[in-house]
Design a protein around this motif. Structure first.
Motif, PDB file in Angstrom:
ATOM      1  N   ARG A  81       0.835  -1.199   0.000  1.00 28.67           N
ATOM      2  CA  ARG A  81       0.000   0.000   0.000  1.00 28.67           C
ATOM      3  C   ARG A  81       0.875   1.257   0.000  1.00 28.67           C
ATOM      4  O   ARG A  81       0.552   2.249  -0.663  1.00 28.67           O
ATOM      5  CB  ARG A  81      -0.956  -0.007   1.202  1.00 28.67           C
ATOM      6  CG  ARG A  81      -2.088  -1.018   1.055  1.00 28.67           C
ATOM      7  CD  ARG A  81      -3.168  -0.828   2.109  1.00 28.67           C
ATOM      8  NE  ARG A  81      -2.703  -1.178   3.441  1.00 28.67           N
ATOM      9  CZ  ARG A  81      -2.702  -2.420   3.939  1.00 28.67           C
ATOM     10  NH1 ARG A  81      -3.135  -3.437   3.197  1.00 28.67           N
ATOM     11  NH2 ARG A  81      -2.288  -2.658   5.157  1.00 28.67           N
ATOM     12  N   ALA A  84       2.083   1.632  -3.479  1.00 29.34           N
ATOM     13  CA  ALA A  84       1.014   2.167  -4.330  1.00 29.34           C
ATOM     14  C   ALA A  84       0.902   3.684  -4.167  1.00 29.34           C
ATOM     15  O   ALA A  84       0.724   4.413  -5.160  1.00 29.34           O
ATOM     16  CB  ALA A  84      -0.310   1.495  -3.983  1.00 29.34           C
ATOM     17  N   HIS A  88       1.623   6.487  -7.078  1.00 29.90           N
ATOM     18  CA  HIS A  88       0.633   7.525  -7.410  1.00 29.90           C
ATOM     19  C   HIS A  88       1.275   8.912  -7.376  1.00 29.90           C
ATOM     20  O   HIS A  88       1.043   9.734  -8.287  1.00 29.90           O
ATOM     21  CB  HIS A  88      -0.535   7.450  -6.424  1.00 29.90           C
ATOM     22  CG  HIS A  88      -1.598   8.482  -6.676  1.00 29.90           C
ATOM     23  ND1 HIS A  88      -2.485   8.398  -7.725  1.00 29.90           N
ATOM     24  CD2 HIS A  88      -1.899   9.627  -6.002  1.00 29.90           C
ATOM     25  CE1 HIS A  88      -3.297   9.445  -7.703  1.00 29.90           C
ATOM     26  NE2 HIS A  88      -2.961  10.204  -6.669  1.00 29.90           N
ATOM     27  N   LEU A  96       0.954  -4.581  -8.815  1.00 28.85           N
ATOM     28  CA  LEU A  96       1.503  -5.020  -7.534  1.00 28.85           C
ATOM     29  C   LEU A  96       1.016  -6.419  -7.211  1.00 28.85           C
ATOM     30  O   LEU A  96      -0.186  -6.703  -7.305  1.00 28.85           O
ATOM     31  CB  LEU A  96       1.093  -4.057  -6.430  1.00 28.85           C
ATOM     32  CG  LEU A  96       1.411  -2.574  -6.668  1.00 28.85           C
ATOM     33  CD1 LEU A  96       0.844  -1.720  -5.546  1.00 28.85           C
ATOM     34  CD2 LEU A  96       2.906  -2.365  -6.796  1.00 28.85           C
ATOM     35  N   THR A 113      -7.112  -3.023   2.446  1.00 29.77           N
ATOM     36  CA  THR A 113      -6.708  -2.329   1.229  1.00 29.77           C
ATOM     37  C   THR A 113      -7.895  -1.666   0.545  1.00 29.77           C
ATOM     38  O   THR A 113      -8.873  -2.332   0.208  1.00 29.77           O
ATOM     39  CB  THR A 113      -6.043  -3.319   0.250  1.00 29.77           C
ATOM     40  OG1 THR A 113      -4.925  -3.942   0.902  1.00 29.77           O
ATOM     41  CG2 THR A 113      -5.566  -2.607  -1.003  1.00 29.77           C
ATOM     42  N   ILE A 117      -6.705  -0.020  -5.717  1.00 31.10           N
ATOM     43  CA  ILE A 117      -5.254  -0.221  -5.725  1.00 31.10           C
ATOM     44  C   ILE A 117      -4.948  -1.461  -6.558  1.00 31.10           C
ATOM     45  O   ILE A 117      -5.533  -2.525  -6.330  1.00 31.10           O
ATOM     46  CB  ILE A 117      -4.710  -0.381  -4.288  1.00 31.10           C
ATOM     47  CG1 ILE A 117      -4.853   0.937  -3.536  1.00 31.10           C
ATOM     48  CG2 ILE A 117      -3.251  -0.839  -4.301  1.00 31.10           C
ATOM     49  CD1 ILE A 117      -4.340   0.912  -2.120  1.00 31.10           C
ATOM     50  N   VAL A 119      -3.484  -4.318  -6.907  1.00 33.70           N
ATOM     51  CA  VAL A 119      -2.704  -5.318  -6.177  1.00 33.70           C
ATOM     52  C   VAL A 119      -3.437  -6.651  -6.168  1.00 33.70           C
ATOM     53  O   VAL A 119      -4.671  -6.710  -6.077  1.00 33.70           O
ATOM     54  CB  VAL A 119      -2.418  -4.840  -4.740  1.00 33.70           C
ATOM     55  CG1 VAL A 119      -3.703  -4.597  -3.972  1.00 33.70           C
ATOM     56  CG2 VAL A 119      -1.520  -5.823  -4.000  1.00 33.70           C
TER      57      VAL A 119
END
Length: 242
Positions: A81, A84, A88, A96, A113, A117, A119
């Motif tokens: 996270r 991420a 950004h 991810l 999460t 995102i 992932v």
């Protein structure tokens, strides 16, 4: 390893950690939540993000597709996270992937999460991983000390063979100062009982520079950097030649 009642820091401890054993989901999630809290308090993400910063400045990321980052032993998912958020801010397109042996990790990381995102949380053995896309960067944070010496050598070799751009291992420096400070601080902060137990054990299972030098040599990995970070982190990395 203990000598009498005193902790012996001359070699890595082989004492087990509670979180590596069997537990119910609520106990495991509670442990991970407090570990993520400790990570934030101790600036645990900073060395890894600095590594990504350096790669970004060198313009090493792919131009025709998202950068694929793998996190080995993601636990609560807080490192990915943080990656991420970094991506950004820097306008870097990323894919991810996290892989962890414990199936509870995927559930806990998914719950923590936010949607959107990019992932994927995998459960399984990293050595059996068959990613759909090439892995550009392999990361691990506070995972290496869980490995035996033999497994660590295998992991270093695997990372070096697998990661196309480079890899970064963020882990603990075995030393009496963080060991005793964490023992007291974890009690004062009333951290999860697993964290109170496993924190000092993790530090005792951690590394000194010579450990890393020996493991890298055994793995046949050349050109790796070993760096010390506050507070008492030893981080090992390698960037592949272009």
């Amino acid at each position: 390893m203990r000598t009498g009642s005193a902790q012996d820091f001359s070699r890595r401890s082989q004492a087990p950690e509670l979180m590596d054993g069997e537990s119910d989901y609520e106990t495991f999630r509670g442990c991970l939540t407090d570990l993520a809290r400790v990570n934030r308090m101790t600036l645990a993400y900073r060395p890894t993000l600095a590594f990504l910063d350096a790669l970004h400045r060198k313009d090493l990321f792919p131009k025709d597709r998202p950068l694929h980052v793998l996190d080995v032993g993601y636990g609560h998912g807080d490192m990915l996270r943080a990656v991420a958020e970094w991506a950004h801010r820097h306008k870097v397109a990323v894919t991810l992937t996290g892989i962890d042996l414990n199936p509870w990790s995927a559930k806990a990381a998914t719950e923590a999460t936010p949607a959107g995102i990019p992932v994927t949380w995998e459960t399984g053995d990293v050595f059996a991983l068959q990613p759909a896309e090439p892995i550009d960067i392999s990361l691990s944070a506070l995972v290496a000390h869980h490995f035996s010496d033999e497994m660590l050598v295998r992991f270093l070799r695997w990372q070096d063979e697998t990661a196309r751009i480079g890899w970064f291992v963020n882990d603990l420096h075995r030393h009496p100062v963080p060991y005793h400070v964490f023992r007291q601080a974890s009690r004062l902060l009333r951290l999860h009982p697993f964290v109170q137990h496993d924190g000092p054990v993790s530090i005792a299972r951690g590394f000194v520079r010579k450990d890393w030098q020996n493991s890298l040599a055994a793995a046949g990995v050349e050109g790796a950097d070993i760096g010390w970070w506050v507070p008492f982190r030893l981080c090992v990395s390698r960037v592949k030649p272009r």
